[in-house]
Design an enzyme around this catalytic site. Structure first.
Site, PDB file in Angstrom:
ATOM      1  N   ASP A   6       0.640   2.641   8.317  1.00  0.00           N
ATOM      2  CA  ASP A   6      -0.361   2.529   7.262  1.00  0.00           C
ATOM      3  C   ASP A   6      -0.188   3.785   6.432  1.00  0.00           C
ATOM      4  O   ASP A   6      -0.599   4.873   6.866  1.00  0.00           O
ATOM      5  CB  ASP A   6      -1.768   2.439   7.851  1.00  0.00           C
ATOM      6  CG  ASP A   6      -2.843   2.222   6.784  1.00  0.00           C
ATOM      7  OD1 ASP A   6      -2.655   2.739   5.664  1.00  0.00           O
ATOM      8  OD2 ASP A   6      -3.852   1.555   7.067  1.00  0.00           O
ATOM      9  N   HIS A   7       0.414   3.652   5.264  1.00  0.00           N
ATOM     10  CA  HIS A   7       0.817   4.855   4.539  1.00  0.00           C
ATOM     11  C   HIS A   7      -0.371   5.710   4.103  1.00  0.00           C
ATOM     12  O   HIS A   7      -0.204   6.899   3.826  1.00  0.00           O
ATOM     13  CB  HIS A   7       1.705   4.489   3.335  1.00  0.00           C
ATOM     14  CG  HIS A   7       0.994   3.837   2.201  1.00  0.00           C
ATOM     15  ND1 HIS A   7       0.761   2.485   2.158  1.00  0.00           N
ATOM     16  CD2 HIS A   7       0.465   4.352   1.063  1.00  0.00           C
ATOM     17  CE1 HIS A   7       0.125   2.184   1.044  1.00  0.00           C
ATOM     18  NE2 HIS A   7      -0.087   3.291   0.358  1.00  0.00           N
ATOM     19  N   HIS A  50      -6.271  -0.149   5.168  1.00  0.00           N
ATOM     20  CA  HIS A  50      -6.471   1.194   4.618  1.00  0.00           C
ATOM     21  C   HIS A  50      -7.933   1.656   4.704  1.00  0.00           C
ATOM     22  O   HIS A  50      -8.222   2.754   5.207  1.00  0.00           O
ATOM     23  CB  HIS A  50      -6.022   1.244   3.155  1.00  0.00           C
ATOM     24  CG  HIS A  50      -4.620   0.789   2.931  1.00  0.00           C
ATOM     25  ND1 HIS A  50      -3.594   1.085   3.796  1.00  0.00           N
ATOM     26  CD2 HIS A  50      -4.053   0.058   1.925  1.00  0.00           C
ATOM     27  CE1 HIS A  50      -2.464   0.554   3.346  1.00  0.00           C
ATOM     28  NE2 HIS A  50      -2.727  -0.072   2.217  1.00  0.00           N
TER      29      HIS A  50
END
Length: 500
Positions: free
Chosen positions: A178-179, A241
């Protein structure tokens, strides 16, 4: 010189947009900093019939924004090898196995391998099955699997995908990326909470009224319309996110700053996340879809006018809602979340709104019946930093008050030199540090949460789409959602009197 990392990267989807925009530049930054040097190699696979020479040109083109000198770019690209690969063809895995063994010997990689899934999730199970059956996984060294979202479409599909992957990899070998967890200021949430007694002592339902998480985007769906039509804002942003940011804000202090202890606290707080009933979901979450507008002389179309989008599409491009954690620390504190396309301003931020003082003794000296609430803001992007809104006396006679901002932002230079999210996460994977990756137990709970909202919306298709104008901050229902709890959004670019 940094501690050099030793590994072979095998990137499935090596010709794709993600690899070009994020993975290759991030690997190059690690190369520039000495984390990758002599003992690494990369195999890019895809269906296209490229040669190594053509692949090297693609690599160099992907580095253009970093402005490397020709010699350094060439030396870096020489570590890359291309294989035209059909992920369903067993013979192609035999070729891949032989190439990997050759590169392992050439670069002295000690059997260390990272497998990166940068392609459609429908092939993940097929790929990991072949990695095991064709003995591409090594007995010596490490085998680590990095997986991009979306990880499933709902809880059931995610569970099935996880079961497929677990036949070849154990949980501690799986790095679900999950950047957002690689962003500087998301990682700073733990520092500001657990590194400051003045903040941690107030971090509970005695002092906090509500917490607001905003991930707003000014662009529309653009070239991602085909994907977005199958996902929507809930699956694209909230389930992953936003839920991860909320978890970092809500979790208890870990015993130590280790991957295992942090993961345990994240899982524990997610177990306290209230899963709405269908009727609760209808009340607690609102959705929107952007309509046309003219901004700065530019005509912006409806979402439904985008290519690959149905003319009667019911896909949401905006979500606002309320999350609640049912535990001793957070009982009664709503976590308001929102995200959307084509909003007034691009911004990712967290606003922690504190409760009012018991009595406003300055009421008679001011036109305002209430003091402005204290707000701690964590700016995640495009600027990075912190802000604290406090009340102070206005200059002049009397004791009228006004809100003032105590503000810190990282300089543009510091931000430019900060590691990019994918760079951080790739280095974490090389180090075997899963702190900033998502565990299956986290993913399972956020899917359970999101599924109920999707089911509620499926029962009542939206009749008023599009229901917000491009360039606004979403439908009015998002404001009404907070108003029911006596709150309002702190971040509102439409209010020029407030510095956002």
């Amino acid at each position: 010189m940094q501690n050099e990392k030793v590994a072979l990267f095998i990137i499935f989807g090596g010709s794709g947009d993600l690899a070009r925009r994020k993975l290759y530049p991030s690997l190059f930054r690690l190369y520039q900093k000495g984390y990758l040097k002599d003992h690494f190699a990369v195999v890019g696979t895809a269906r296209r019939p490229w040669t190594n020479e053509y692949y090297h040109n693609i690599i160099k083109e992907s580095l253009a924004d970093l402005k490397p000198d020709d010699a350094q770019a060439t030396a870096f690209a020489d570590h890359f090898y291309y294989q035209s690969h059909d992920v369903t063809n067993t013979e192609h895995y035999v070729v891949l196995r032989d190439l990997a063994a050759k590169l392992d010997q050439k670069y002295q990689l000690n059997g260390n391998r990272i497998y990166y899934m940068a392609m459609s999730p429908r092939f993940f199970g097929v790929i990991v099955g072949h990695l095991k059956s064709e003995q591409i996984l090594t007995d010596a060294g490490f085998n680590r699997l990095i997986i991009e979202k979306p990880f499933g479409h709902d809880f059931q599909s995610a569970k099935e995908l996880n079961s497929e992957i677990r036949t070849s990899f154990s949980e501690d070998q799986i790095y679900r990326i999950d950047h957002y967890l690689g962003k500087e200021m998301v990682q700073n949430i733990s520092a500001i909470r657990f590194g400051n007694n003045i903040i941690e002592s107030l971090w509970n339902n005695r002092y906090i009224d509500n917490i607001q998480i905003t991930l707003s985007e000014s662009l529309g769906v653009e070239e991602r319309a085909g994907y977005y039509e199958t996902a929507g804002a809930m699956r694209d942003m909230v389930q992953n996110h936003i839920s991860q940011i909320a978890t970092l804000l809500a979790m208890e202090p870990p015993v130590s700053f280790s991957a295992e202890d942090i993961r345990n606290e994240k899982i524990k707080v997610l177990r306290s996340l209230h899963i709405d009933t269908i009727e609760e979901a209808k009340r607690n979450f609102v959705r929107g879809q952007y309509g046309a507008a003219t901004i700065d002389g530019q005509q912006l179309d409806n979402y439904r006018d985008a290519d690959q989008v149905a003319t009667d599409s019911n896909t949401e491009t905006f979500v606002a809602g309320k999350m609640e954690f049912e535990n001793f620390r957070w009982s009664g504190v709503p976590f308001f979340v929102r995200t959307g396309k084509r909003l007034a301003q691009k911004a990712t931020r967290v606003d922690i709104v504190f409760k009012q003082v018991p009595q406003n003794i300055f009421k008679a000296a001011s036109d305002n019946d209430e003091l402005a609430p204290n707000v701690l803001t964590i700016y995640i992007e495009p600027t990075e930093g912190f802000g604290l809104r406090a009340n102070a006396k206005q200059i002049g006679q009397g004791y009228a008050t006004r809100p003032v901002d105590l503000d810190f932002r990282h300089s543009a230079r510091a931000t430019a030199n900060s590691p990019e999210a994918y760079e951080r996460l790739l280095l974490d994977a090389l180090n075997g540090d899963s702190t900033n990756f998502t565990h299956w137990d986290e993913l399972a709970q956020t899917w359970r949460f999101a599924d109920v909202i999707e089911q509620a919306w499926a029962q009542e298709p939206a009749a008023d789409f599009p229901n917000y104008v491009s360039g606004s901050m979403g439908p009015k229902a998002a404001d009404e959602l907070l108003a029911r709890d006596g709150a309002k959004w702190v971040f509102d670019p439409a209010r020029p009197e407030i510095e956002n």
